[in-house]
Scaffold this motif. Structure first.
Motif, PDB file in Angstrom:
ATOM      1  N   ALA A  38      12.536 -27.621  -5.639  1.00 44.16           N
ATOM      2  CA  ALA A  38      13.561 -26.593  -5.844  1.00 44.16           C
ATOM      3  C   ALA A  38      14.471 -26.939  -7.019  1.00 44.16           C
ATOM      4  CB  ALA A  38      14.380 -26.421  -4.563  1.00 44.16           C
ATOM      5  N   PRO A  39      13.981 -26.721  -8.257  1.00 41.65           N
ATOM      6  CA  PRO A  39      14.828 -27.054  -9.411  1.00 41.65           C
ATOM      7  C   PRO A  39      15.954 -26.042  -9.627  1.00 41.65           C
ATOM      8  CG  PRO A  39      12.505 -26.671 -10.063  1.00 41.65           C
ATOM      9  CD  PRO A  39      12.671 -26.180  -8.655  1.00 41.65           C
ATOM     10  N   VAL A  90      15.432 -31.372  -4.713  1.00 36.75           N
ATOM     11  CA  VAL A  90      16.205 -30.729  -5.785  1.00 36.75           C
ATOM     12  C   VAL A  90      16.359 -31.774  -6.886  1.00 36.75           C
ATOM     13  CG1 VAL A  90      18.465 -29.776  -6.401  1.00 36.75           C
ATOM     14  CG2 VAL A  90      17.477 -29.261  -4.154  1.00 36.75           C
ATOM     15  N   PRO A  91      15.886 -31.508  -8.121  1.00 37.77           N
ATOM     16  CA  PRO A  91      16.013 -32.521  -9.174  1.00 37.77           C
ATOM     17  C   PRO A  91      17.408 -32.542  -9.789  1.00 37.77           C
ATOM     18  CG  PRO A  91      14.939 -30.575 -10.060  1.00 37.77           C
ATOM     19  CD  PRO A  91      15.199 -30.284  -8.600  1.00 37.77           C
ATOM     20  N   GLY A  92      17.835 -33.737 -10.218  1.00 41.42           N
ATOM     21  CA  GLY A  92      19.128 -33.876 -10.912  1.00 41.42           C
ATOM     22  C   GLY A  92      20.227 -34.216  -9.916  1.00 41.42           C
ATOM     23  N   PHE A  93      20.932 -35.329 -10.191  1.00 39.67           N
ATOM     24  CA  PHE A  93      21.981 -35.792  -9.276  1.00 39.67           C
ATOM     25  C   PHE A  93      23.068 -34.719  -9.094  1.00 39.67           C
ATOM     26  CE2 PHE A  93      26.061 -38.045  -8.689  1.00 39.67           C
ATOM     27  CZ  PHE A  93      25.803 -38.583  -7.438  1.00 39.67           C
ATOM     28  N   LEU A  94      23.506 -34.122 -10.212  1.00 45.21           N
ATOM     29  CA  LEU A  94      24.591 -33.133 -10.121  1.00 45.21           C
ATOM     30  C   LEU A  94      24.154 -31.894  -9.337  1.00 45.21           C
ATOM     31  CD1 LEU A  94      26.295 -33.371 -13.628  1.00 45.21           C
ATOM     32  CD2 LEU A  94      27.102 -34.255 -11.424  1.00 45.21           C
ATOM     33  N   ASN A  95      22.888 -31.501  -9.517  1.00 47.94           N
ATOM     34  CA  ASN A  95      22.372 -30.361  -8.740  1.00 47.94           C
ATOM     35  C   ASN A  95      22.414 -30.669  -7.245  1.00 47.94           C
ATOM     36  OD1 ASN A  95      21.783 -28.723 -10.914  1.00 47.94           O
ATOM     37  ND2 ASN A  95      19.638 -29.365 -11.055  1.00 47.94           N
ATOM     38  N   ARG A  96      22.024 -31.903  -6.905  1.00 48.29           N
ATOM     39  CA  ARG A  96      21.991 -32.282  -5.479  1.00 48.29           C
ATOM     40  C   ARG A  96      23.401 -32.315  -4.902  1.00 48.29           C
ATOM     41  NH1 ARG A  96      17.711 -35.436  -7.229  1.00 48.29           N
ATOM     42  NH2 ARG A  96      18.947 -37.306  -7.544  1.00 48.29           N
ATOM     43  N   VAL A  97      24.344 -32.885  -5.672  1.00 52.59           N
ATOM     44  CA  VAL A  97      25.735 -32.939  -5.194  1.00 52.59           C
ATOM     45  C   VAL A  97      26.274 -31.510  -5.049  1.00 52.59           C
ATOM     46  CG1 VAL A  97      28.092 -33.622  -5.818  1.00 52.59           C
ATOM     47  CG2 VAL A  97      26.211 -35.222  -6.146  1.00 52.59           C
ATOM     48  N   GLY A  98      26.029 -30.679  -6.073  1.00 61.39           N
ATOM     49  CA  GLY A  98      26.502 -29.288  -6.048  1.00 61.39           C
ATOM     50  C   GLY A  98      25.928 -28.530  -4.862  1.00 61.39           C
ATOM     51  N   ASN A  99      24.679 -28.782  -4.574  1.00 57.99           N
ATOM     52  CA  ASN A  99      23.992 -28.093  -3.485  1.00 57.99           C
ATOM     53  C   ASN A  99      24.645 -28.409  -2.134  1.00 57.99           C
ATOM     54  OD1 ASN A  99      21.917 -26.262  -3.108  1.00 57.99           O
ATOM     55  ND2 ASN A  99      20.524 -27.824  -2.342  1.00 57.99           N
ATOM     56  N   VAL A 100      25.015 -29.689  -1.966  1.00 58.69           N
ATOM     57  CA  VAL A 100      25.669 -30.096  -0.706  1.00 58.69           C
ATOM     58  C   VAL A 100      27.086 -29.525  -0.669  1.00 58.69           C
ATOM     59  CG1 VAL A 100      26.548 -32.076   0.603  1.00 58.69           C
ATOM     60  CG2 VAL A 100      24.295 -32.214  -0.496  1.00 58.69           C
ATOM     61  N   ASN A 143      -9.522 -32.893   7.172  1.00 57.35           N
ATOM     62  CA  ASN A 143      -8.809 -34.056   7.731  1.00 57.35           C
ATOM     63  C   ASN A 143      -8.787 -35.245   6.758  1.00 57.35           C
ATOM     64  OD1 ASN A 143      -7.220 -34.796   9.908  1.00 57.35           O
ATOM     65  ND2 ASN A 143      -8.834 -36.092  10.771  1.00 57.35           N
ATOM     66  N   THR A 144      -8.667 -34.929   5.467  1.00 55.58           N
ATOM     67  CA  THR A 144      -8.633 -35.966   4.431  1.00 55.58           C
ATOM     68  C   THR A 144      -7.214 -36.087   3.870  1.00 55.58           C
ATOM     69  OG1 THR A 144      -9.240 -34.226   2.874  1.00 55.58           O
ATOM     70  CG2 THR A 144     -11.022 -35.660   3.666  1.00 55.58           C
ATOM     71  N   GLU A 145      -6.986 -37.132   3.063  1.00 54.33           N
ATOM     72  CA  GLU A 145      -5.680 -37.294   2.410  1.00 54.33           C
ATOM     73  C   GLU A 145      -5.510 -36.204   1.353  1.00 54.33           C
ATOM     74  OE1 GLU A 145      -4.123 -41.304   1.505  1.00 54.33           O
ATOM     75  OE2 GLU A 145      -4.206 -40.606  -0.575  1.00 54.33           O
ATOM     76  N   ALA A 146      -4.368 -35.528   1.370  1.00 58.45           N
ATOM     77  CA  ALA A 146      -4.155 -34.423   0.428  1.00 58.45           C
ATOM     78  C   ALA A 146      -2.680 -34.031   0.403  1.00 58.45           C
ATOM     79  CB  ALA A 146      -4.991 -33.209   0.849  1.00 58.45           C
ATOM     80  N   GLY A 147      -2.330 -33.238  -0.624  1.00 57.75           N
ATOM     81  CA  GLY A 147      -0.952 -32.742  -0.715  1.00 57.75           C
ATOM     82  C   GLY A 147      -0.890 -31.387  -1.397  1.00 57.75           C
ATOM     83  N   VAL A 148       0.036 -30.568  -0.951  1.00 56.73           N
ATOM     84  CA  VAL A 148       0.289 -29.267  -1.579  1.00 56.73           C
ATOM     85  C   VAL A 148       1.788 -29.219  -1.872  1.00 56.73           C
ATOM     86  CG1 VAL A 148       0.287 -26.750  -1.255  1.00 56.73           C
ATOM     87  CG2 VAL A 148      -1.573 -28.139  -0.274  1.00 56.73           C
ATOM     88  N   MET A 149       2.157 -28.761  -3.080  1.00 54.56           N
ATOM     89  CA  MET A 149       3.578 -28.578  -3.388  1.00 54.56           C
ATOM     90  C   MET A 149       3.795 -27.179  -3.941  1.00 54.56           C
ATOM     91  SD  MET A 149       6.234 -30.889  -5.597  1.00 54.56           S
ATOM     92  CE  MET A 149       5.706 -30.547  -7.264  1.00 54.56           C
ATOM     93  N   ILE A 150       4.756 -26.465  -3.373  1.00 49.74           N
ATOM     94  CA  ILE A 150       5.102 -25.159  -3.929  1.00 49.74           C
ATOM     95  C   ILE A 150       6.375 -25.318  -4.763  1.00 49.74           C
ATOM     96  CG2 ILE A 150       4.044 -23.892  -1.997  1.00 49.74           C
ATOM     97  CD1 ILE A 150       7.075 -23.190  -1.297  1.00 49.74           C
ATOM     98  N   VAL A 151       6.467 -24.530  -5.837  1.00 52.92           N
ATOM     99  CA  VAL A 151       7.675 -24.593  -6.671  1.00 52.92           C
ATOM    100  C   VAL A 151       8.569 -23.404  -6.316  1.00 52.92           C
ATOM    101  CG1 VAL A 151       8.617 -24.621  -9.004  1.00 52.92           C
ATOM    102  CG2 VAL A 151       6.492 -25.859  -8.504  1.00 52.92           C
ATOM    103  N   SER A 152       9.673 -23.733  -5.655  1.00 52.23           N
ATOM    104  CA  SER A 152      10.680 -22.729  -5.309  1.00 52.23           C
ATOM    105  C   SER A 152      11.797 -22.846  -6.349  1.00 52.23           C
ATOM    106  CB  SER A 152      11.161 -22.978  -3.871  1.00 52.23           C
ATOM    107  OG  SER A 152      12.216 -22.135  -3.530  1.00 52.23           O
ATOM    108  N   SER A 153      13.041 -22.851  -5.925  1.00 58.93           N
ATOM    109  CA  SER A 153      14.167 -22.900  -6.863  1.00 58.93           C
ATOM    110  C   SER A 153      15.446 -23.145  -6.073  1.00 58.93           C
ATOM    111  CB  SER A 153      14.273 -21.543  -7.578  1.00 58.93           C
ATOM    112  OG  SER A 153      15.518 -21.398  -8.206  1.00 58.93           O
ATOM    113  N   MET A 154      16.491 -23.630  -6.770  1.00 56.55           N
ATOM    114  CA  MET A 154      17.803 -23.716  -6.102  1.00 56.55           C
ATOM    115  C   MET A 154      18.306 -22.333  -5.707  1.00 56.55           C
ATOM    116  SD  MET A 154      19.937 -26.659  -8.089  1.00 56.55           S
ATOM    117  CE  MET A 154      21.350 -26.617  -6.975  1.00 56.55           C
ATOM    118  N   ALA A 155      17.755 -21.299  -6.370  1.00 60.00           N
ATOM    119  CA  ALA A 155      18.138 -19.914  -6.028  1.00 60.00           C
ATOM    120  C   ALA A 155      17.713 -19.566  -4.598  1.00 60.00           C
ATOM    121  CB  ALA A 155      17.505 -18.937  -7.014  1.00 60.00           C
TER     122      ALA A 155
END
Ligand SMILES: NC(=O)c1ccc[n+]([C@@H]2O[C@H](COP(=O)([O-])OP(=O)(O)OC[C@H]3O[C@@H](n4cnc5c(N)ncnc54)[C@H](OP(=O)(O)O)[C@@H]3O)[C@@H](O)[C@H]2O)c1
Length: 269
Positions: A188-189, A231-241, A136-148
């Protein structure tokens, strides 16, 4: 929820011997003053990184040599990370791909991709979330997925499926978390210039790749701000939408053409 603050805290980075993991470890040490547990198979690369970061940034680095396609190694690595109760964050970044015709991928290699990209990530995430829930402490977990994970990539079929699996798993699990100071994020890069995309099969696609420093900075910022999915990168985010408004069959067919062209060119070299 407070932003994560890594100063003088211990953070695990898997797949830190090259590419995105190595760069995130470097930035965690240099910009965020985190102590690091770095894991991968190549001990020489990890030892080199430990020496470099400890000499330059007045932080501590522990090295864990582990093959994450081997369950016993995954269990032992997590046991070690959680043993002293000091872990604050984890970036589950290690992953492998295969770029080629699926029919040419031997079963052993297929299974290895699934064990590394899925089994180990599901196991590590489950153990880490259970630990931080109980503490019950402050913490974070991040998984690296992909735009795929959003739009599967032909000629990387198994890879895309593994990335979609862990994204679905982490998205669903994040809603079950009860500790108000714990976050589970998904990074999700799109394509990044790393060892993963160095091979000649990627030659035709290299113009699309994001520099690894930028991918690491955006990933760490998303982790710190506890983004659900980034998702990193402005163009990636626009493309994704934008791709949500185009028929899936059309996207798959055209993506297939682009990747197949790159594959054929590499084979003709
Ligand atoms: N590059 C891209 O275009 C791209 C795009 C989207 C997402 N991603 C994701 O980003 C993450 C990092 O990839 P990258 O591009 O930085 O690739 P990379 O340079 O090839 O790095 C992969 C890392 O994973 C480690 N690793 C691989 N298999 C392992 C195993 N069985 N046990 C332990 N560690 C293992 C490697 O270390 P050892 O070889 O020393 O074990 C290495 O440190 C991956 O999850 C990948 O799917 C990459």
């Amino acid at each position: 929820m407070n932003k994560l603050n890594f100063a003088n805290k211990w953070v695990l980075v898997t797949g830190a011997s090259s590419g995105l993991g190595q760069e995130m470890a470097r930035q965690l040490a240099a910009k965020h003053k985190a102590n690091l547990i770095i894991a991968a198979r190549r001990k020489d690369k990890l030892d080199q990184l430990k020496a470099e970061l400890e000499a330059s940034h007045n932080i501590q680095v522990k090295v864990i040599v582990a093959d994450l396609s081997v369950h016993a190694d995954v269990v032992s690595m997590i046991d070690t990370c959680l043993a002293d109760g000091q872990l604050y964050g984890a970036i589950l970044n290690a992953g492998i791909t295969y770029f080629g015709r699926h029919k040419d991928l031997p079963w052993e290699q297929t299974e290895n991709i699934m064990k590394t990209n899925v089994n180990s990530v599901v196991y590590m995430t489950s153990r880490l979330i259970a630990h931080f829930e109980q503490a019950n402490t402050e913490a974070g977990v991040m998984i690296v997925s992909s735009m795929a994970a959003f739009f599967p990539v032909p000629y990387q079929a198994v890879y895309s499926a593994t990335k979609a699996f862990i994204m679905a798993f982490a998205n669903a699990l994040s809603v079950e978390i009860k500790n108000p100071a714990l976050s589970l994020s998904i990074y999700a890069p799109g394509g990044i210039a790393t060892e993963m995309t160095e091979g000649k099969n990627f030659n035709d696609l290299k113009g699309w790749l994001m520099p690894v420093g930028q991918a690491a900075t955006e990933g760490l910022n998303a982790f710190i701000s506890r983004k659900q999915v980034h998702v990193p990168g402005f163009l990636n985010r626009v493309g994704n939408v934008f791709m949500n408004f185009i028929p899936r069959k059309f996207i798959l067919k055209n993506m297939g053409k682009v990747y197949y062209k790159s594959l054929l060119k590499a084979e003709s070299l």
